[in-house]
Design an enzyme around this catalytic site. Structure first.
Site, mmCIF file in Angstrom:
data_model
loop_
_atom_site.group_PDB
_atom_site.id
_atom_site.type_symbol
_atom_site.label_atom_id
_atom_site.label_comp_id
_atom_site.label_asym_id
_atom_site.label_seq_id
_atom_site.Cartn_x
_atom_site.Cartn_y
_atom_site.Cartn_z
ATOM 1 N N PRO A 112 0.654 -1.165 0.064
ATOM 2 C CA PRO A 112 -0.049 -0.176 -0.157
ATOM 3 C C PRO A 112 0.978 1.391 -0.160
ATOM 4 O O PRO A 112 1.906 1.083 0.556
ATOM 5 C CB PRO A 112 -0.944 -0.207 1.304
ATOM 6 C CG PRO A 112 -0.257 -0.996 2.093
ATOM 7 C CD PRO A 112 0.570 -2.141 1.300
ATOM 8 N N HIS A 113 0.449 2.142 -0.844
ATOM 9 C CA HIS A 113 1.025 3.522 -0.916
ATOM 10 C C HIS A 113 0.155 4.644 -1.189
ATOM 11 O O HIS A 113 -0.946 4.316 -1.845
ATOM 12 C CB HIS A 113 2.147 3.614 -1.760
ATOM 13 C CG HIS A 113 1.794 2.992 -3.067
ATOM 14 N ND1 HIS A 113 1.822 1.998 -3.576
ATOM 15 C CD2 HIS A 113 1.625 3.677 -4.052
ATOM 16 C CE1 HIS A 113 1.347 1.645 -4.759
ATOM 17 N NE2 HIS A 113 1.058 2.762 -5.444
#
Lengths: 590, 219
Positions: B129-130
């Site tokens: 995730p980012h």
């Protein structure tokens, strides 16, 4: 046949310009000369119109100045210049809604930036304004106003004849040449001033029409006002000793030129700070002119009587009084023109130059031992005139030839040449640009034809856009982007927001190459995450010199062009160079 | 100043500089060993609008041991209990050190925003995730927070494998994010790393192993 009949006939010819006769004649001469031949009747028409305008202005001011002599010597005399200057400024600023100043920079700007276009109202604005200013005693010349008015005439005639921008600029220069030639009875000065100061381009296309205009205007002026030079003088002989003394006069002229330019600028700044400057500045500074006129009557008005007296050796004053007169004339000129009143520096240059020349000659004579007479001081007056024109306008040829022509004498040519160039060299130590060009140069608008800077600023960014680009959306994954890359030959991809028009950033293929070969990572990476969102943007209406500056600053090879927030295309250094070279071949052939 | 030095400051070749001097286009003393004075040269360049001085163009710097340092600045969470990807993201963002409350909320919003567009599951039980766009101004250096999940959760991965380890990637800029991604990709491809992650690690173990990988590959 009277001059008016000739004028009417010529204008009629211009009216039938697209007629077959001209075209056939032109075809005989070859296609490339056709448009030059078509220019010739137009140039004559402009010359006659501008010559008429110049003669009318000269005679009008002459009449009104003498008519006002009674007022000038009366109690109200002190307020007369102020009255004329206020009226002059109001006419230019309020009635015609034009910028203040002598107007020559606007004429040069019209050639550099506006394709030779000047507003039609300019034909009258400064003509009327300078008539009021100068005839009321404002210390200024009629030459800049006639340059402005006649330039606008040339431009208007070019507009009626629907010529292209380059030819319209040449016709504008024809007007300038005709105006100067008509007002001074000096065709060569008109030609040289138009070429040296206004057009700055020496080619057959421009010289031929400008010569014709100068010839027509001068002949018309001679028919109406007679063929006398503006100044008369007896024959002068100058020795080698005198030539050597002219080195000194050149240096002095250079310093005086710089002082005149600086004084003008000083009073311009003063009047910019005054409230309600359209009325207050000419009223206050004009009162200063009035006071100066009370003390030194020779320092007001156009002042050609003073110059004539200097040339004839009749300047009744000692060395110190002469110096004071020169100083007073510089101050009244600064006050008059600094207030924004319409008028030029041509006449003041000639007056100050003649007085400085006499002053120098008398001072030199005083230090020389008895029995070593210098030439007549009138010859030094003429050399000083050349020096001031060259030094203030940075126009040496105009300075030399004007004096040769208005005095009808060639004997002093060596002295004039020497003084003019030395004065120019000295004046340039103080100011790199003349009073005509400095404001333009400061704004980057002094763009002479065929020069690199002109080409760069003529070319607009939107002309050079690379349209065949492959924009991508910021929500696209790098995995999908691989498919775009396969079909594209490019290395830079503009990224758009979801709406498909707003620019978001730019994606450099080199930056993401490694990720593209990693399908798992490519699938979870969005273009919006890895694009360069902070890339410098070039506005679509920028010119190429602006664009080059951005390339230089950022070190980029490709930059996005935006119209507001909308993406307009990509600009690369290499296509920019191609466009530049093509433009160069068109604008500066050979 | 020597010719070569002047050429470097003006960003032109020595041949160009020699030609300019030969054509009389720039001031130079007759002294062949010391033809230029720096103040004169600077004024000359300024008058012509030429760039003068050390190049300001950024040189891409290869940060040493980027991923291991980023984890060192972040955290490794063990035994995280979460029902779905969003809950995992919330745990991860909460563990990012040195953030103000509003900054933390912003990061969470950006990361969840990105998840909504498409899954960030890499496959083999790992997710990355980012935020949708790099969080400018919050961080000077990249930060990575790792969460080992007590029970793997479904993350809509292409290979269908539930995620047991999630790495939250936070970068100050797009170029740094690209470098970080490349390090992550390289580290995860090493033999045995999958199983090692599935078994769970501590921050110290994680940093040590990744540093060994980064040093071995010369990165």
């Amino acid at each position: 046949m009277t001059m008016l009949e000739i004028a009417g006939e010529t204008l009629a010819q211009v009216g039938s310009l697209p007629g077959r006769g001209w075209r056939r004649l032109a075809r005989l001469r070859g296609e490339s000369d056709e448009r030059l031949v078509l220019m010739l009747p137009l140039a004559v028409a402009v010359g006659i119109a501008s010559g008429l305008s110049a003669v009318a202005l000269r005679s009008g001011v002459h009449e009104v100045f003498h008519w006002l002599a009674g007022v000038r010597s009366g109690a109200l005399g002190i307020a007369l210049p102020a009255g004329g200057m206020v009226l002059g400024v109001l006419v230019v600023r309020k009635l015609f809604r034009e910028a203040p100043g002598h107007g020559v920079p606007q004429v040069i700007r019209a050639v550099c930036r506006d394709g030779g276009r000047m507003p039609r109202r300019s034909i009258l604005s400064r003509w009327v304004g300078s008539m009021l200013t100068v005839s009321a005693g404002g210390s200024a010349g009629l030459e800049a106003p006639i340059v402005f008015s006649a330039g606008a005439l040339g431009s208007a005639i070019g507009g009626l004849a629907k010529v292209d921008e380059r030819r319209r600029s040449v016709l504008l220069a024809c007007g300038v040449a005709g105006g100067i030639a008509g007002i001074f009875n000096a065709p060569i000065t008109g030609l040289v001033f138009a070429m040296e100061v206004v057009l700055a381009e020496w080619s057959a296309l421009s010289i031929v029409p400008v010569v014709l205009a100068a010839v027509s205007a001068t002949e018309l002026s001679r028919n109406l006002l007679g063929n006398a030079g503006a100044f008369s003088h007896s024959s002068f002989e100058m020795s080698t000793t005198d030539l050597l003394w002219c080195v000194g006069l050149g240096i002095v002229s250079g310093f005086v030129s710089a002082a005149l330019a600086r004084t003008l600028r000083f009073f311009e700044r003063v009047s910019e700070k005054l409230p309600a400057r359209e009325i207050v500045a000419p009223a206050v500074l004009g009162l200063g002119v009035g006071v100066a006129g009370l003390v030194m009557p020779q320092a007001v008005g156009e002042g050609y009587e003073t110059a004539q007296a200097a040339i004839s050796g009749n300047l009744a004053a000692g060395v110190w009084l002469c110096a004071a007169l020169a100083l007073a004339k510089i101050v009244t000129t600064g006050l008059t023109l600094g207030s924004g009143a319409p008028g030029g520096v041509f006449a003041p240059c000639l007056v100050v130059g003649s007085v400085v020349g006499v002053c120098f000659s008398r001072a030199a004579q005083a230090v020389l031992p008895a029995g070593h007479p210098l030439a007549h001081e009138g010859s030094y007056a003429l050399a000083g005139m050349s020096g001031l024109v060259a030094g203030v306008m940075h126009a040496p040829l105009t300075g030399i030839l004007l004096v040769v022509e208005v005095t009808g004498g060639y004997q002093l040519i060596l002295n004039l040449m020497l003084v003019a160039v030395i004065s120019l060299v000295v004046a340039r130590q103080f100011d790199r640009h003349s009073i005509y060009t400095e404001a333009l140069a400061e704004r980057g608008e002094l763009l002479r034809p065929g020069t690199d800077r002109r080409i760069l600023s003529d070319l607009r960014v939107h002309e050079t856009l690379d349209q065949f680009v492959d924009p991508v959306r910021e929500t696209m994954t790098l995995a999908d982007f691989v498919e775009v890359v396969k079909k594209s030959k490019r290395n830079h991809f503009p990224v758009l927001r979801a709406d498909g028009v707003t620019f978001a950033g730019i994606l450099h293929l080199g930056d993401v190459r490694e990720l593209l070969f990693d399908p798992e990572l490519a699938r979870l990476t969005l273009i919006g995450t890895v694009m360069d969102a902070n890339v410098a943007r070039v506005p679509a209406d920028a010119d190429l010199s602006d664009a080059l500056e951005i390339f230089e600053r950022t070190g980029a090879w490709v930059l996005p062009v935006v119209d507001g927030e909308r993406f307009a295309g990509l600009l690369s250094k290499s296509t920019l160079f191609d466009h530049y070279r093509r433009e160069l071949s068109v604008q500066a052939p050979g | 100043m020597e010719l070569s030095e002047a050429a470097r400051l003006l960003h032109v070749s020595e041949a160009t500089l020699q030609r300019w001097v030969r054509q009389g286009l720039m001031p130079a003393s007759g002294d062949a060993d010391d033809p230029f004075r720096v103040d004169e040269l600077r004024r000359w360049a300024d008058e012509r609008g030429l760039p003068f001085g050390e190049s300001s163009a950024r040189t891409p710097q290869r940060a040493e041991r980027m991923l291991s340092s980023a984890v060192g600045r972040g955290a490794v969470l063990r035994g995280v209990t979460a029902a779905n990807a969003s809950e995992v993201v919330e745990h991860l963002v909460r563990a990012v050190p040195d953030l103000e409350a509003d900054e933390r909320a912003l990061v969470l919003e950006r990361v969840l925003d990105r998840e909504r567009l498409a899954s960030t599951a890499l496959g083999h039980g790992v997710a990355l995730p980012h935020p949708r766009a790099p969080v400018a101004g919050l961080l000077a250096d990249p930060v990575v927070v790792v969460a080992h999940l007590r029970r793997p959760v479904d993350w809509a991965a292409l290979d269908g494998v539930p995620v047991h380890t999630a790495l939250l990637l936070l970068s100050p800029s797009a170029p740094v994010h690209l470098q970080l991604l490349s390090r992550v990709s390289h580290a995860l491809k090493q033999p045995g790393v999958d199983a090692w992650l599935a078994a769970g690690t501590t921050q110290a173990e994680f940093v040590e192993r990744v540093r060994a990988i980064e040093e071995a590959s010369g990165k």
